[in-house]
Design an enzyme around this catalytic site. Structure first.
Site, mmCIF file in Angstrom:
data_model
loop_
_atom_site.group_PDB
_atom_site.id
_atom_site.type_symbol
_atom_site.label_atom_id
_atom_site.label_comp_id
_atom_site.label_asym_id
_atom_site.label_seq_id
_atom_site.Cartn_x
_atom_site.Cartn_y
_atom_site.Cartn_z
ATOM 1 N N LYS A 120 0.695 -1.165 -0.140
ATOM 2 C CA LYS A 120 0.141 0.002 0.049
ATOM 3 C C LYS A 120 0.889 1.388 -0.024
ATOM 4 O O LYS A 120 1.526 1.420 0.870
ATOM 5 C CB LYS A 120 -0.853 -0.134 1.107
ATOM 6 N N LYS B 258 -1.815 -1.518 -4.006
ATOM 7 C CA LYS B 258 -3.057 -0.369 -3.951
ATOM 8 C C LYS B 258 -2.085 0.852 -4.031
ATOM 9 O O LYS B 258 -1.024 1.257 -3.168
ATOM 10 C CB LYS B 258 -3.581 -0.495 -2.595
HETATM 11 C C1 PBG Z 1 -7.074 3.247 5.533
HETATM 12 C C2 PBG Z 1 -7.554 2.971 4.064
HETATM 13 C C3 PBG Z 1 -7.548 4.072 3.059
HETATM 14 C C4 PBG Z 1 -8.011 3.527 1.967
HETATM 15 C C5 PBG Z 1 -8.713 2.389 2.226
HETATM 16 N N1 PBG Z 1 -8.272 2.267 3.225
HETATM 17 C C6 PBG Z 1 -6.861 5.276 2.932
HETATM 18 C C7 PBG Z 1 -5.645 5.881 3.547
HETATM 19 O O1 PBG Z 1 -4.667 5.122 3.881
HETATM 20 O O2 PBG Z 1 -5.594 7.024 4.062
HETATM 21 C C8 PBG Z 1 -8.193 4.141 0.573
HETATM 22 C C9 PBG Z 1 -9.134 3.609 -0.332
HETATM 23 C C10 PBG Z 1 -9.421 4.568 -1.489
HETATM 24 O O3 PBG Z 1 -8.542 5.688 -1.720
HETATM 25 O O4 PBG Z 1 -10.317 4.351 -2.325
HETATM 26 N N2 PBG Z 1 -6.178 2.930 5.874
#
Ligand code: PBG
Length: 335
Positions: free
Chosen positions: A203, A256
């Site tokens: 991520k 992601k």
């Molecule tokens: C939380 C999380 C995030 C997303 C999914 N789970 C955002 C972040 O890390 O701030 C993003 C999903 C999206 O942008 O569609 N940790």
């Protein structure tokens, strides 16, 4: 007839001549079964609030969520990823593991109605903490420091609460070190060995989460997430993280966002033997919707952009795609 000795003439258009032929030789299949639908769940009843930066997406209370899922199932969309929007936040994010927390109640409601709906639960604290970070903050210090090991204990509690409610897969998205092993241990110890883990292994610290943070009310109140999310410049590190999570017991792993990281998806695919998931995130969705609303894409063909994008993610090597475009794509595939 070709003259003897001359080279065969390559005419790729022979294979493109009709829709039937194009379907026959299509290399990448896309069906609703490949799509996971994200939903934002609110407390209360009868609530359906539009998310300004994500046209077509809503925050919904559980009763409304069930209506959405009923419609999605008609379209062949059989899986849901839940994000909870608690009424109360605190420094630890304790609503995340409360037995009556909004996600736990939503899972129970879905599973009561449709035991075969595949339910993924986001397992992170940024929607639940008053400061918006993904875990417990260490006091003091100039830079934000999330206490990894204190957060792991809360992750374990939350995983067990979500499994007890009936989640099929818990999805740790907070990028804490050791999360997969900690979750597997906690689930097995509490009798949930059949509950799976979808690990957000790679991520990235991405700008494309912006609209989600509006939708989930999870923007950090200070600092950013670069000390725990991955640096966008790194690909080798992603491969290592994905392999590591598989070794620790992740049943599926994720990259992601998707679009700026198609190379990472393509590189990791041949190295893994578990399903690879890609998250087509909120900012990627918002860009398409913004351009569509201006008529800058082919206006008559809304959802063609979505299909092209999601197909590219499949072509790169993802098995499953989490996407806010799921409903419009399923509608079109069905039509
Ligand atoms: C939380 C999380 C995030 C997303 C999914 N789970 C955002 C972040 O890390 O701030 C993003 C999903 C999206 O942008 O569609 N940790």
């Amino acid at each position: 007839m070709r003259k003897q000795g001359s080279l065969p003439v390559s005419r790729p258009r022979r294979l493109r001549a009709s829709e039937a032929l194009r379907r026959m030789v299509r290399e990448t299949a896309l069906s609703p079964a490949h799509l996971i639908v994200p939903s934002f769940v609110l407390e209360g009843r009868g609530a359906r609030r539009a998310i300004a930066s994500m046209p077509g997406q809503f925050q919904v209370s559980i009763d409304e969520l069930l209506k959405d899922i009923a419609r999605q199932r008609e379209l062949g969309l059989l899986s849901t990823l839940l994000f909870g929007l608690p009424a109360k936040k605190d420094a630890a994010g304790s609503q995340a593991w409360a037995p009556s927390g909004v996600v736990q109640r939503a899972v129970r409601a879905i599973k009561t109605q449709w035991p075969d709906q595949v339910v993924f639960t986001d397992l992170c604290f940024c929607e639940y903490t008053s400061h918006g970070h993904c875990g417990v903050i260490r006091p003091g210090g100039k830079t934000v420091s999330v206490d990894n090991d204190a957060t792991l204990r809360n992750i374990q509690k939350t995983a067990v609460a979500q499994a007890r409610a009936g989640a099929d897969f818990v999805a740790p998205s907070g990028m804490m070190d050791g999360a997969v092993a900690a979750i597997r241990t906690a689930l097995d110890k509490n009798g949930f060995s059949s509950t799976g883990i979808l690990a957000y292994s790679a991520k990235y610290a991405s700008v494309f989460y912006g609209p989600f943070r509006d939708a989930a009310g999870s923007a950090p109140q200070f600092g950013d997430r670069r000390a725990y999310q991955m640096d966008p410049s790194n690909a080798r590190e992603a491969l290592r993280a994905l392999r590591h999570d598989v070794e620790k017991g992740a049943d599926m792993v994720m990259v992601k966002p998707a679009l700026s990281y198609l190379d990472v998806i393509a590189r990791i695919r041949p190295e893994l033997d578990v399903p690879l998931v890609a998250y087509n995130v909120s900012g990627e969705y918002a860009m398409v919707k913004a351009a569509e609303s201006k008529g800058w894409l082919d206006g008559a063909a809304t959802s063609r952009a979505a299909i092209e994008i999601v197909t590219s993610i499949r072509r790169a090597g993802a098995d499953l795609i989490i996407t806010y475009h799921a409903v419009e794509i399923a509608q079109r595939l069905g039509g």
